[in-house]
Design a protein around this motif. Structure first.
Motif, PDB file in Angstrom:
ATOM      1  N   ALA A  56      28.425  31.718  52.293  1.00 52.09           N
ATOM      2  CA  ALA A  56      28.140  31.296  50.910  1.00 52.09           C
ATOM      3  C   ALA A  56      27.535  29.904  50.840  1.00 52.09           C
ATOM      4  O   ALA A  56      26.997  29.524  49.814  1.00 52.09           O
ATOM      5  CB  ALA A  56      29.416  31.346  50.089  1.00 52.09           C
ATOM      6  N   THR A  57      27.622  29.133  51.922  1.00 51.05           N
ATOM      7  CA  THR A  57      27.126  27.752  51.857  1.00 51.05           C
ATOM      8  C   THR A  57      25.898  27.513  52.732  1.00 51.05           C
ATOM      9  O   THR A  57      25.531  26.377  52.954  1.00 51.05           O
ATOM     10  CB  THR A  57      28.230  26.772  52.285  1.00 51.05           C
ATOM     11  N   SER A  58      25.256  28.555  53.218  1.00 48.06           N
ATOM     12  CA  SER A  58      24.115  28.364  54.110  1.00 48.06           C
ATOM     13  C   SER A  58      22.798  28.588  53.365  1.00 48.06           C
ATOM     14  O   SER A  58      22.396  29.721  53.114  1.00 48.06           O
ATOM     15  CB  SER A  58      24.216  29.322  55.301  1.00 48.06           C
ATOM     16  N   ILE A  59      22.154  27.471  53.013  1.00 46.15           N
ATOM     17  CA  ILE A  59      20.858  27.512  52.336  1.00 46.15           C
ATOM     18  C   ILE A  59      19.892  26.645  53.132  1.00 46.15           C
ATOM     19  O   ILE A  59      20.223  25.526  53.528  1.00 46.15           O
ATOM     20  CB  ILE A  59      20.964  26.981  50.883  1.00 46.15           C
ATOM     21  N   ASN A  60      18.705  27.173  53.365  1.00 42.02           N
ATOM     22  CA  ASN A  60      17.633  26.414  54.018  1.00 42.02           C
ATOM     23  C   ASN A  60      16.440  26.377  53.074  1.00 42.02           C
ATOM     24  O   ASN A  60      16.093  27.399  52.483  1.00 42.02           O
ATOM     25  CB  ASN A  60      17.221  27.060  55.340  1.00 42.02           C
ATOM     26  N   MET A  61      15.855  25.202  52.929  1.00 43.25           N
ATOM     27  CA  MET A  61      14.678  25.083  52.073  1.00 43.25           C
ATOM     28  C   MET A  61      13.772  23.981  52.585  1.00 43.25           C
ATOM     29  O   MET A  61      14.191  23.117  53.346  1.00 43.25           O
ATOM     30  CB  MET A  61      15.077  24.849  50.628  1.00 43.25           C
ATOM     31  N   LYS A  62      12.536  24.061  52.153  1.00 43.06           N
ATOM     32  CA  LYS A  62      11.577  23.013  52.463  1.00 43.06           C
ATOM     33  C   LYS A  62      11.126  22.430  51.136  1.00 43.06           C
ATOM     34  O   LYS A  62      10.714  23.161  50.229  1.00 43.06           O
ATOM     35  CB  LYS A  62      10.394  23.567  53.231  1.00 43.06           C
ATOM     36  N   LEU A  63      11.268  21.116  51.005  1.00 42.97           N
ATOM     37  CA  LEU A  63      10.866  20.416  49.784  1.00 42.97           C
ATOM     38  C   LEU A  63       9.531  19.722  50.023  1.00 42.97           C
ATOM     39  O   LEU A  63       9.335  19.071  51.052  1.00 42.97           O
ATOM     40  CB  LEU A  63      11.909  19.374  49.397  1.00 42.97           C
ATOM     41  N   LEU A  64       8.629  19.863  49.085  1.00 43.54           N
ATOM     42  CA  LEU A  64       7.355  19.156  49.114  1.00 43.54           C
ATOM     43  C   LEU A  64       7.418  18.113  48.008  1.00 43.54           C
ATOM     44  O   LEU A  64       7.689  18.452  46.849  1.00 43.54           O
ATOM     45  CB  LEU A  64       6.201  20.124  48.883  1.00 43.54           C
ATOM     46  N   ILE A  86      17.754  13.047  52.939  1.00 50.79           N
ATOM     47  CA  ILE A  86      18.233  13.864  51.827  1.00 50.79           C
ATOM     48  C   ILE A  86      19.725  14.094  52.061  1.00 50.79           C
ATOM     49  O   ILE A  86      20.129  14.515  53.144  1.00 50.79           O
ATOM     50  CB  ILE A  86      17.509  15.227  51.761  1.00 50.79           C
ATOM     51  N   LEU A  87      20.540  13.814  51.047  1.00 50.29           N
ATOM     52  CA  LEU A  87      21.997  13.882  51.197  1.00 50.29           C
ATOM     53  C   LEU A  87      22.648  14.749  50.130  1.00 50.29           C
ATOM     54  O   LEU A  87      22.142  14.858  49.016  1.00 50.29           O
ATOM     55  CB  LEU A  87      22.590  12.471  51.082  1.00 50.29           C
ATOM     56  N   HIS A  88      23.804  15.277  50.491  1.00 46.46           N
ATOM     57  CA  HIS A  88      24.706  15.917  49.528  1.00 46.46           C
ATOM     58  C   HIS A  88      26.071  15.266  49.721  1.00 46.46           C
ATOM     59  O   HIS A  88      26.675  15.390  50.786  1.00 46.46           O
ATOM     60  CB  HIS A  88      24.808  17.430  49.744  1.00 46.46           C
ATOM     61  N   ASN A  89      26.525  14.531  48.722  1.00 44.12           N
ATOM     62  CA  ASN A  89      27.804  13.795  48.812  1.00 44.12           C
ATOM     63  C   ASN A  89      27.891  12.938  50.068  1.00 44.12           C
ATOM     64  O   ASN A  89      28.916  12.916  50.746  1.00 44.12           O
ATOM     65  CB  ASN A  89      28.991  14.758  48.753  1.00 44.12           C
ATOM     66  N   GLY A  90      26.812  12.261  50.403  1.00 46.80           N
ATOM     67  CA  GLY A  90      26.809  11.354  51.554  1.00 46.80           C
ATOM     68  C   GLY A  90      26.572  12.018  52.893  1.00 46.80           C
ATOM     69  O   GLY A  90      26.455  11.332  53.907  1.00 46.80           O
ATOM     70  N   GLU A 128      15.830  15.027  56.845  1.00 52.72           N
ATOM     71  CA  GLU A 128      15.189  13.706  56.889  1.00 52.72           C
ATOM     72  C   GLU A 128      13.710  13.836  57.198  1.00 52.72           C
ATOM     73  O   GLU A 128      13.256  14.860  57.719  1.00 52.72           O
ATOM     74  CB  GLU A 128      15.881  12.786  57.889  1.00 52.72           C
ATOM     75  N   HIS A 129      12.984  12.788  56.849  1.00 51.15           N
ATOM     76  CA  HIS A 129      11.544  12.717  57.094  1.00 51.15           C
ATOM     77  C   HIS A 129      11.209  11.292  57.523  1.00 51.15           C
ATOM     78  O   HIS A 129      11.646  10.330  56.892  1.00 51.15           O
ATOM     79  CB  HIS A 129      10.762  13.077  55.827  1.00 51.15           C
ATOM     80  N   VAL A 130      10.421  11.161  58.579  1.00 48.03           N
ATOM     81  CA  VAL A 130      10.009   9.838  59.060  1.00 48.03           C
ATOM     82  C   VAL A 130       8.780   9.392  58.269  1.00 48.03           C
ATOM     83  O   VAL A 130       7.784  10.120  58.174  1.00 48.03           O
ATOM     84  CB  VAL A 130       9.701   9.868  60.574  1.00 48.03           C
ATOM     85  N   ILE A 131       8.886   8.205  57.680  1.00 50.04           N
ATOM     86  CA  ILE A 131       7.756   7.593  56.980  1.00 50.04           C
ATOM     87  C   ILE A 131       7.086   6.668  57.990  1.00 50.04           C
ATOM     88  O   ILE A 131       7.687   5.692  58.433  1.00 50.04           O
ATOM     89  CB  ILE A 131       8.225   6.791  55.753  1.00 50.04           C
ATOM     90  N   VAL A 152      15.521  20.981  54.501  1.00 44.04           N
ATOM     91  CA  VAL A 152      16.890  20.724  54.065  1.00 44.04           C
ATOM     92  C   VAL A 152      17.742  21.941  54.428  1.00 44.04           C
ATOM     93  O   VAL A 152      17.358  23.077  54.142  1.00 44.04           O
ATOM     94  CB  VAL A 152      16.954  20.476  52.541  1.00 44.04           C
ATOM     95  N   SER A 153      18.876  21.680  55.061  1.00 45.23           N
ATOM     96  CA  SER A 153      19.790  22.757  55.433  1.00 45.23           C
ATOM     97  C   SER A 153      21.211  22.373  55.059  1.00 45.23           C
ATOM     98  O   SER A 153      21.716  21.336  55.480  1.00 45.23           O
ATOM     99  CB  SER A 153      19.709  23.030  56.933  1.00 45.23           C
ATOM    100  N   THR A 154      21.871  23.227  54.267  1.00 41.16           N
ATOM    101  CA  THR A 154      23.247  22.958  53.868  1.00 41.16           C
ATOM    102  C   THR A 154      24.232  23.332  54.964  1.00 41.16           C
ATOM    103  O   THR A 154      25.433  23.120  54.808  1.00 41.16           O
ATOM    104  CB  THR A 154      23.619  23.710  52.573  1.00 41.16           C
ATOM    105  N   ALA A 155      23.755  23.880  56.081  1.00 42.38           N
ATOM    106  CA  ALA A 155      24.643  24.245  57.186  1.00 42.38           C
ATOM    107  C   ALA A 155      25.316  23.007  57.781  1.00 42.38           C
ATOM    108  O   ALA A 155      26.368  23.102  58.403  1.00 42.38           O
ATOM    109  CB  ALA A 155      23.865  24.985  58.266  1.00 42.38           C
ATOM    110  N   LYS A 156      24.710  21.824  57.566  1.00 43.66           N
ATOM    111  CA  LYS A 156      25.255  20.577  58.100  1.00 43.66           C
ATOM    112  C   LYS A 156      26.410  20.042  57.250  1.00 43.66           C
ATOM    113  O   LYS A 156      27.086  19.115  57.645  1.00 43.66           O
ATOM    114  CB  LYS A 156      24.146  19.521  58.181  1.00 43.66           C
ATOM    115  N   ALA A 157      26.598  20.624  56.076  1.00 45.15           N
ATOM    116  CA  ALA A 157      27.659  20.159  55.171  1.00 45.15           C
ATOM    117  C   ALA A 157      28.654  21.294  54.951  1.00 45.15           C
ATOM    118  O   ALA A 157      28.382  22.448  55.251  1.00 45.15           O
ATOM    119  CB  ALA A 157      27.063  19.726  53.838  1.00 45.15           C
ATOM    120  N   SER A 158      29.789  20.941  54.428  1.00 44.28           N
ATOM    121  CA  SER A 158      30.790  21.964  54.110  1.00 44.28           C
ATOM    122  C   SER A 158      31.688  21.421  53.016  1.00 44.28           C
ATOM    123  O   SER A 158      31.528  20.305  52.558  1.00 44.28           O
ATOM    124  CB  SER A 158      31.602  22.324  55.352  1.00 44.28           C
ATOM    125  N   GLY A 159      32.642  22.215  52.623  1.00 43.17           N
ATOM    126  CA  GLY A 159      33.605  21.754  51.626  1.00 43.17           C
ATOM    127  C   GLY A 159      33.552  22.578  50.367  1.00 43.17           C
ATOM    128  O   GLY A 159      32.576  23.279  50.081  1.00 43.17           O
TER     129      GLY A 159
END
Length: 183
Positions: A58-66, A88-92, A97-100, A119-126
Motif C-alpha cells: 500500500a505504500t509503494s509508489i514510484n513517480m517521475k516529477l518534471l 524531495i522529502l516526506h516528513n524529513g 534527489e537531483h544534482v544541480i 521519487v520512490s516512497t519505498a524509502k519511507a514507511s509509517g
C-alpha cells in the motif's frame, strides 16, 4: 585684496559643494548597487511525468516529477554557484534527489531550467505515509541550497546562498501537483 578673498571663498564653496555631491553619489551607490542580496531559488511549475504503484504494498509508489527550477539574481553582479543537491522529502525522509550542476546566473536575470526527479516512497514507511496514500493526497517537500559568490565589477566577491524550501501535495487520483508553495 577684497577681490582675492572673495574668489578664494567662492572657490572653497565650490570645492565643498563638489565634495558633498560626491559623498551623496557614493552613498547612494553603496546603498543600492553594492548591497548584495541572496538569490531566490524556486520551483515555478511541476508535473507528474510518470506514475506507478505496487498493488501488493500500500505504500509503494514510484513517480517521475518534471519541474521548472528558477534562480533569480537581483544583484548588479553575476551569481556563480557550486554544484548542489535538490532533495524531495516526506516528513524529513528523502524520497528522491537531483544534482544541480555548478553554474552562473547573470546580473539582474532569472535563470530557468527543467529538471527531472525520480521519487520512490519505498524509502519511507509509517502509518502517516499509509494514511496519506489511502486518503489520496501525498504531502511532499523539496529543499536545496546553492552556495556561491556574487561578483561585482570583477573585483568584489561576496559569498551568498540561495535556499529553497517548497511544499506541495500530489493528488494520487488525478496525478496532479497541487498547492505548490515555495518560501
Amino acid at each position: 585684496m577684497g577681490e582675492g578673498r572673495r574668489s578664494r571663498k567662492k572657490c572653497l564653496a565650490y570645492v565643498a559643494a563638489f565634495i558633498v555631491f560626491q559623498t551623496a553619489v557614493i552613498l547612494v551607490f553603496a546603498l543600492t548597487v553594492m548591497k548584495v542580496k541572496s538569490p531566490k531559488v524556486r520551483f515555478n511549475a511541476m508535473v507528474v511525468e510518470s506514475f506507478s504503484s505496487n498493488n501488493n504494498t500500500a505504500t509503494s509508489i514510484n513517480m517521475k516529477l518534471l519541474a521548472q527550477l528558477t534562480i533569480k539574481n537581483t544583484n548588479f553582479g553575476h551569481f556563480k554557484y557550486d554544484e548542489s543537491t535538490l532533495v524531495i522529502l516526506h516528513n524529513g525522509v528523502p524520497l528522491g534527489e537531483h544534482v544541480i550542476p555548478k553554474g552562473r546566473t547573470k546580473a539582474k536575470k532569472t535563470q530557468k531550467f527543467e529538471i527531472s526527479v525520480g521519487v520512490s516512497t519505498a524509502k519511507a514507511s509509517g502509518s502517516e505515509l499509509r494514511n496519506e496514500i489511502n486518503s489520496g493526497v501525498l504531502k511532499l517537500t523539496s529543499q536545496a541550497k546553492l552556495n556561491g559568490k556574487v561578483h561585482l565589477f570583477k573585483v568584489i566577491k561576496k559569498k551568498k546562498s540561495g535556499e529553497m524550501k517548497c511544499d506541495w501535495d500530489i493528488n494520487l487520483g488525478t496525478r496532479q501537483v497541487e498547492n505548490l508553495n515555495c518560501n
